[in-house]
Design a protein around this motif. Sequence first.
Motif, PDB file in Angstrom:
ATOM      1  N   CYS A  23       0.912  -1.314  -0.052  1.00 61.20           N
ATOM      2  CA  CYS A  23       0.003  -0.006   0.000  1.00 61.20           C
ATOM      3  C   CYS A  23       0.914   1.391   0.058  1.00 61.20           C
ATOM      4  CB  CYS A  23      -0.985   0.031   1.161  1.00 61.20           C
ATOM      5  SG  CYS A  23      -2.011  -1.380   1.370  1.00 61.20           S
ATOM      6  N   MET A  24       2.052   1.170   0.748  1.00 68.65           N
ATOM      7  CA  MET A  24       2.953   2.132   0.763  1.00 68.65           C
ATOM      8  C   MET A  24       3.628   2.699  -0.440  1.00 68.65           C
ATOM      9  SD  MET A  24       3.172   3.435   4.167  1.00 68.65           S
ATOM     10  CE  MET A  24       4.589   4.372   4.344  1.00 68.65           C
ATOM     11  N   GLN A  25       3.931   1.643  -1.257  1.00 65.00           N
ATOM     12  CA  GLN A  25       4.499   1.608  -2.398  1.00 65.00           C
ATOM     13  C   GLN A  25       3.532   2.469  -3.349  1.00 65.00           C
ATOM     14  OE1 GLN A  25       6.086  -2.508  -2.594  1.00 65.00           O
ATOM     15  NE2 GLN A  25       7.598  -1.463  -4.313  1.00 65.00           N
ATOM     16  N   ALA A  26       2.373   1.795  -3.419  1.00 67.37           N
ATOM     17  CA  ALA A  26       1.260   2.341  -4.306  1.00 67.37           C
ATOM     18  C   ALA A  26       0.999   3.853  -4.097  1.00 67.37           C
ATOM     19  CB  ALA A  26      -0.002   1.446  -4.184  1.00 67.37           C
ATOM     20  N   LYS A  27       0.915   3.983  -2.941  1.00 69.28           N
ATOM     21  CA  LYS A  27       0.768   5.646  -2.518  1.00 69.28           C
ATOM     22  C   LYS A  27       1.840   6.510  -2.991  1.00 69.28           C
ATOM     23  CE  LYS A  27      -0.290   4.817   1.758  1.00 69.28           C
ATOM     24  NZ  LYS A  27      -0.370   4.818   3.175  1.00 69.28           N
ATOM     25  N   ALA A  28       3.117   6.144  -2.683  1.00 68.90           N
ATOM     26  CA  ALA A  28       4.216   6.842  -3.090  1.00 68.90           C
ATOM     27  C   ALA A  28       4.233   7.241  -4.626  1.00 68.90           C
ATOM     28  CB  ALA A  28       5.678   6.128  -2.886  1.00 68.90           C
ATOM     29  N   THR A  29       3.912   6.161  -5.658  1.00 63.72           N
ATOM     30  CA  THR A  29       3.690   6.268  -6.884  1.00 63.72           C
ATOM     31  C   THR A  29       2.660   7.161  -7.324  1.00 63.72           C
ATOM     32  OG1 THR A  29       4.640   3.895  -7.290  1.00 63.72           O
ATOM     33  CG2 THR A  29       3.359   5.021  -8.974  1.00 63.72           C
ATOM     34  N   LEU A  30       1.550   7.072  -6.477  1.00 66.51           N
ATOM     35  CA  LEU A  30       0.463   7.795  -6.925  1.00 66.51           C
ATOM     36  C   LEU A  30       0.663   9.363  -6.583  1.00 66.51           C
ATOM     37  CD1 LEU A  30      -2.462   5.355  -5.772  1.00 66.51           C
ATOM     38  CD2 LEU A  30      -2.076   6.023  -8.041  1.00 66.51           C
ATOM     39  N   GLY A  31       1.263   9.499  -5.265  1.00 65.30           N
ATOM     40  CA  GLY A  31       1.634  10.813  -5.075  1.00 65.30           C
ATOM     41  C   GLY A  31       2.584  11.565  -5.746  1.00 65.30           C
ATOM     42  N   THR A  32       3.109  11.048  -7.096  1.00 60.84           N
ATOM     43  CA  THR A  32       3.913  11.812  -8.077  1.00 60.84           C
ATOM     44  C   THR A  32       3.144  12.291  -9.014  1.00 60.84           C
ATOM     45  OG1 THR A  32       4.339   9.856  -9.446  1.00 60.84           O
ATOM     46  CG2 THR A  32       5.954  10.204  -7.448  1.00 60.84           C
ATOM     47  N   LEU A  33       1.648  11.942  -9.048  1.00 59.94           N
ATOM     48  CA  LEU A  33       0.877  12.231 -10.314  1.00 59.94           C
ATOM     49  C   LEU A  33       0.125  13.449 -10.259  1.00 59.94           C
ATOM     50  CD1 LEU A  33      -0.605   8.836 -10.720  1.00 59.94           C
ATOM     51  CD2 LEU A  33       1.453   9.702 -11.988  1.00 59.94           C
ATOM     52  N   GLY A  34       0.110  14.308  -9.222  1.00 56.23           N
ATOM     53  CA  GLY A  34      -0.180  15.506  -8.936  1.00 56.23           C
ATOM     54  C   GLY A  34      -1.994  15.420  -8.994  1.00 56.23           C
ATOM     55  N   LYS A  79       3.139  -1.973 -13.276  1.00 54.01           N
ATOM     56  CA  LYS A  79       3.602  -2.541 -14.538  1.00 54.01           C
ATOM     57  C   LYS A  79       2.820  -1.677 -15.553  1.00 54.01           C
ATOM     58  CE  LYS A  79       3.674  -7.243 -13.067  1.00 54.01           C
ATOM     59  NZ  LYS A  79       2.622  -8.287 -12.664  1.00 54.01           N
ATOM     60  N   MET A  80       2.079  -0.721 -15.153  1.00 59.80           N
ATOM     61  CA  MET A  80       1.458   0.067 -16.270  1.00 59.80           C
ATOM     62  C   MET A  80       2.254   0.824 -16.954  1.00 59.80           C
ATOM     63  SD  MET A  80      -1.920   2.773 -15.354  1.00 59.80           S
ATOM     64  CE  MET A  80      -3.000   1.644 -14.415  1.00 59.80           C
ATOM     65  N   ALA A  81       1.639   0.660 -18.279  1.00 57.73           N
ATOM     66  CA  ALA A  81       2.477   1.627 -19.430  1.00 57.73           C
ATOM     67  C   ALA A  81       2.212   3.051 -19.071  1.00 57.73           C
ATOM     68  CB  ALA A  81       1.942   1.164 -20.778  1.00 57.73           C
ATOM     69  N   PRO A  82       3.375   3.969 -19.456  1.00 57.17           N
ATOM     70  CA  PRO A  82       3.161   5.339 -18.865  1.00 57.17           C
ATOM     71  C   PRO A  82       2.102   6.153 -19.699  1.00 57.17           C
ATOM     72  CG  PRO A  82       5.471   4.888 -19.455  1.00 57.17           C
ATOM     73  CD  PRO A  82       4.637   3.513 -19.627  1.00 57.17           C
ATOM     74  N   GLU A  83       1.946   5.525 -20.919  1.00 52.35           N
ATOM     75  CA  GLU A  83       0.733   6.479 -21.498  1.00 52.35           C
ATOM     76  C   GLU A  83      -0.866   6.165 -21.019  1.00 52.35           C
ATOM     77  OE1 GLU A  83       2.092   2.810 -24.198  1.00 52.35           O
ATOM     78  OE2 GLU A  83       2.884   4.488 -23.028  1.00 52.35           O
ATOM     79  N   GLU A  84      -0.840   4.894 -20.645  1.00 52.47           N
ATOM     80  CA  GLU A  84      -2.211   4.174 -19.773  1.00 52.47           C
ATOM     81  C   GLU A  84      -2.225   5.059 -18.600  1.00 52.47           C
ATOM     82  OE1 GLU A  84      -5.478   2.080 -19.066  1.00 52.47           O
ATOM     83  OE2 GLU A  84      -4.692   2.762 -20.808  1.00 52.47           O
ATOM     84  N   ARG A  85      -1.149   5.324 -17.973  1.00 49.50           N
ATOM     85  CA  ARG A  85      -1.215   5.959 -16.439  1.00 49.50           C
ATOM     86  C   ARG A  85      -1.715   7.438 -16.971  1.00 49.50           C
ATOM     87  NH1 ARG A  85       3.934   5.629 -12.946  1.00 49.50           N
ATOM     88  NH2 ARG A  85       3.335   3.194 -12.857  1.00 49.50           N
ATOM     89  N   GLN A  86      -1.076   8.001 -17.916  1.00 57.01           N
ATOM     90  CA  GLN A  86      -1.465   9.517 -18.295  1.00 57.01           C
ATOM     91  C   GLN A  86      -2.839   9.717 -18.713  1.00 57.01           C
ATOM     92  OE1 GLN A  86       0.813  11.526 -16.725  1.00 57.01           O
ATOM     93  NE2 GLN A  86      -0.158  12.749 -18.078  1.00 57.01           N
ATOM     94  N   ARG A  87      -3.252   8.615 -19.438  1.00 61.41           N
ATOM     95  CA  ARG A  87      -4.778   8.646 -19.769  1.00 61.41           C
ATOM     96  C   ARG A  87      -5.718   8.422 -18.713  1.00 61.41           C
ATOM     97  NH1 ARG A  87      -9.123   5.528 -20.482  1.00 61.41           N
ATOM     98  NH2 ARG A  87      -8.161   3.713 -19.809  1.00 61.41           N
ATOM     99  N   LEU A  88      -5.367   7.877 -17.388  1.00 60.87           N
ATOM    100  CA  LEU A  88      -6.041   7.781 -16.372  1.00 60.87           C
ATOM    101  C   LEU A  88      -5.850   8.984 -15.495  1.00 60.87           C
ATOM    102  CD1 LEU A  88      -5.466   4.046 -15.635  1.00 60.87           C
ATOM    103  CD2 LEU A  88      -7.825   4.935 -16.089  1.00 60.87           C
ATOM    104  N   VAL A  89      -4.794   9.790 -15.697  1.00 61.65           N
ATOM    105  CA  VAL A  89      -4.582  10.816 -14.784  1.00 61.65           C
ATOM    106  C   VAL A  89      -5.528  11.977 -15.570  1.00 61.65           C
ATOM    107  CG1 VAL A  89      -3.032  12.782 -14.582  1.00 61.65           C
ATOM    108  CG2 VAL A  89      -2.273  10.570 -13.961  1.00 61.65           C
TER     109      VAL A  89
END
Length: 376
Positions: A23-34, A79-89
């Motif tokens: 959970c901590m790892q996931a939150k750290a990653t999500l925290g960078t998305l603004g 594992k999510m592709a950067p473009e997929e992540r951007q689409r969700l952001v």
Amino acid sequence: MGECERSPLGRVTVYSIQGCPHCMQAKATLGTLGIPVFEVDVGKHPELRARVKELTGRSTVPQIFFNSVHVGGNDDLQKMAPEERQRLVKLVQEEPLPADAPPLPDENQSDDTAGDTDGAASLSLLLREMILKLFSEHLSADGKSVDYKGMSKNPNFERYCELAIQLQRVELLSLSREEKLAFFINIYNALVIHGYLRMGAPTNMWQRYRFFNYVSYLIGGEVFTLQDIENGVLRGNRKGIAQLLRPFSKTDPRLQVALPDAEPLIHFALNCGAKGCPPIKTYTPKDIDSQLRTAAEAFLENDDACVVDSGKREVRLSQIFKWYKADFGGTDEKLLNWVLDHMGDSPKKTSLQGVISAGKTKISFLPYDWNTNSSH
């Protein structure tokens, strides 16, 4: 959090529990998305546990949603592709929350899970909650390591030690089966972390043997090591791995505390080494059996616990099933049926059903990861 020109209209929802490194790892990653991230602790809000399972079909945490799009757990996020992540952001920034957005806790709902327990049960719950809080405070931001040295210097650790002394006053013989299960599981898990703080984490077979036979608490006037708790009390006084004798002899007063039979589900509650945690970290007597079933289901969802290969008619299982095969029926057939009965509905369960029906199933065991999560 990065600044956006305007406030995002949606949100990211993360269902987690305290002390869960994934959970901590996931939150750290999500925290960078603004974008805004709402964290819901399903340990404090058990009423949402079943709802999240309904929405995701999974029993593990974390579970991550962008608006109402379910991404999955921490592994899926990484594992999510950067473009997929951007689409969700972009989705969260530009689209308001839909009506079927994942639920947040009801503000009026009490998060006091210990309300229905007293005496031994509430003491075990309190000790476990305290050490989990300490653990969370000293978990690295990415959830990958624990600073045990820093943790042992935290003033709250001293308070924890003072509280642990009260265990010697607990009246064990008056506990019911459910109270014993919850009490000893919580105490075992707290004692493992306490042992790491005092002795350091074991790094080889000999150190592990010493650790589990040496680290102990004085409970109700008797000494209980980790080995005594697991094999003596919770497994109905059965021999552990590499043990020649049962933990308690016929004249040992601790034998009166032992459960009458081995409880196979305890193996999924005594520490979680898999890639997703069960959504429970502390156990309460009230619905202990369903909590333990949830922990087993969460464990079996992980591919480092159970892999089904239909082509080869092979099932690869965690070493836990090899070491404690007797607890799961003792034969390959009984073991496979036990695993099937304790899985949540999923494609993996359907595959396992098919492999078992076809007959002549091969069972092998997955390598066990003994790596410690210490940052020193």
